[in-house]
Design a protein around this motif. Structure first.
Motif, PDB file in Angstrom:
ATOM      1  N   ASP A  56       0.825  -1.207   0.000  1.00 45.10           N
ATOM      2  CA  ASP A  56       0.000   0.000   0.000  1.00 45.10           C
ATOM      3  C   ASP A  56       0.860   1.257   0.000  1.00 45.10           C
ATOM      4  O   ASP A  56       0.511   2.269  -0.616  1.00 45.10           O
ATOM      5  N   TYR A  57       1.996   1.196   0.678  1.00 43.98           N
ATOM      6  CA  TYR A  57       2.876   2.362   0.720  1.00 43.98           C
ATOM      7  C   TYR A  57       3.386   2.713  -0.670  1.00 43.98           C
ATOM      8  O   TYR A  57       3.569   3.880  -1.009  1.00 43.98           O
ATOM      9  N   PHE A  58       3.592   1.710  -1.502  1.00 44.47           N
ATOM     10  CA  PHE A  58       4.128   1.937  -2.839  1.00 44.47           C
ATOM     11  C   PHE A  58       3.066   2.378  -3.835  1.00 44.47           C
ATOM     12  O   PHE A  58       3.376   2.743  -4.957  1.00 44.47           O
ATOM     13  N   LYS A  59       1.785   2.312  -3.468  1.00 39.74           N
ATOM     14  CA  LYS A  59       0.716   2.673  -4.399  1.00 39.74           C
ATOM     15  C   LYS A  59       0.608   4.189  -4.562  1.00 39.74           C
ATOM     16  O   LYS A  59       0.860   4.954  -3.644  1.00 39.74           O
ATOM     17  N   GLN A  60       0.199   4.601  -5.766  1.00 41.26           N
ATOM     18  CA  GLN A  60      -0.039   6.006  -6.045  1.00 41.26           C
ATOM     19  C   GLN A  60      -1.481   6.347  -5.675  1.00 41.26           C
ATOM     20  O   GLN A  60      -2.409   5.601  -5.991  1.00 41.26           O
ATOM     21  N   THR A  61      -1.674   7.473  -4.987  1.00 44.86           N
ATOM     22  CA  THR A  61      -3.014   7.925  -4.615  1.00 44.86           C
ATOM     23  C   THR A  61      -3.169   9.401  -4.967  1.00 44.86           C
ATOM     24  O   THR A  61      -2.176  10.106  -5.188  1.00 44.86           O
ATOM     25  N   GLU A  62      -4.434   9.859  -4.987  1.00 50.45           N
ATOM     26  CA  GLU A  62      -4.674  11.263  -5.328  1.00 50.45           C
ATOM     27  C   GLU A  62      -4.075  12.207  -4.285  1.00 50.45           C
ATOM     28  O   GLU A  62      -3.589  13.288  -4.612  1.00 50.45           O
TER      29      GLU A  62
END
Length: 283
Positions: A56-62
């Protein structure tokens, strides 16, 4: 499964690039090995794809809200950066961290050592509320609270570095013992990364390769024998950077948009990697 592996390796590449560049070593008085100016041939290897919080830390979010800390080498102090990236033109956004109101939503700033004591090794509280941006709207604000334990600032204790003369310890790759300050309250484990930019202790043996190998440490007990494959394809007497990362993250969907709340710390340990013991002259 192969498609999943490629995706995770790409994500890891992006985040490691961020981690190794988010702090300016020059400002910290740290001497580092510069990457060769020639184009590098790159390879990436993820040794453990078991689902964990770091994915989750590596995921891109808005939007992202949190803290990143770098200890550039074993003799330096941690430099902690508060990172807030929120942009919502349709809503009025209010954010507080540990009941402290945050006003600037597009910034990255270094925080003081005393402020970091309220974050690392503690349970921190994020609170975000959103309401309509129009005075005529009857839309009421929504509030989301996130509670998260943040592991203590990570430090490597073995290999033990006590002076600038041994900032680049000579380390044999087989059964490499890595030790750090354990955090028994951390249930998320750690990430360990070995990165090679083509530099060698014997300059004429340098290459145009970039190798990045990553593994997960499941238990935060302060001791592990690293998987030999972390050093796969890296030549003898290469100068490599070992990165140890520890943290926590949660992603929340708020009114259809993803918000990442995180806090992590990482330490970088440059070493001279030995694969052939006969190349080390006896004194």
């Amino acid at each position: 499964m192969k498609k999943t592996n490629y995706r995770l390796q790409y994500i890891l590449l992006m985040i490691v690039g961020f981690l190794l560049s988010c702090n300016n070593d020059k400002d910290m008085g740290v001497t580092t090995i510069q990457e060769p100016s020639i184009e590098l041939k790159s390879s990436y290897n993820l040794l453990n794809i078991t689902p964990n919080v770091y994915h989750d830390y590596f995921k891109q979010t808005e939007h992202s809200i949190g803290y990143s800390s770098l200890k550039a080498n074993s003799l330096s102090e941690h430099s902690v950066v508060e990172i807030i990236n929120i942009k919502d033109e349709k809503k009025v956004v209010h954010l507080s961290i540990n009941n402290k109101t945050i006003d600037n939503f597009a910034m990255s700033k270094t925080i003081s050592k005393s402020s970091s004591l309220d974050i690392y090794g503690k349970t921190i509280h994020f609170k975000i509320s959103k309401g309509a941006n129009s005075m005529k709207s009857t839309d009421t604000s929504s509030e989301t609270e996130v509670e998260m334990y943040v592991p203590e600032l990570v430090k490597v204790t073995n290999p033990k570095i006590e002076s600038e003369d041994n900032l680049f310890p000579i380390c044999y790759y087989e059964d490499f013992v890595l030790e750090w300050n354990a955090d028994p309250n951390n249930e998320e484990g750690l990430v360990v990364i070995v990165e090679y930019f083509g530099n060698n202790a014997i300059p004429q043996n340098s290459t145009n390769e970039h190798i990045l190998n990553t593994d997960i440490i499941d238990t935060d007990d302060g001791h592990i024998v690293l998987n030999n494959d972390l050093f796969k394809d890296i030549p003898n007497l290469s100068i490599v950077h070992l990165v140890l990362l520890r943290g926590n993250v949660t992603i929340q969907e708020i009114e259809g948009e993803l918000y990442k709340f995180f806090a992590e710390s990482h330490v970088r340990l440059p070493i001279i990697l030995v694969k052939d013991l006969t190349t080390i002259a006896k004194e």
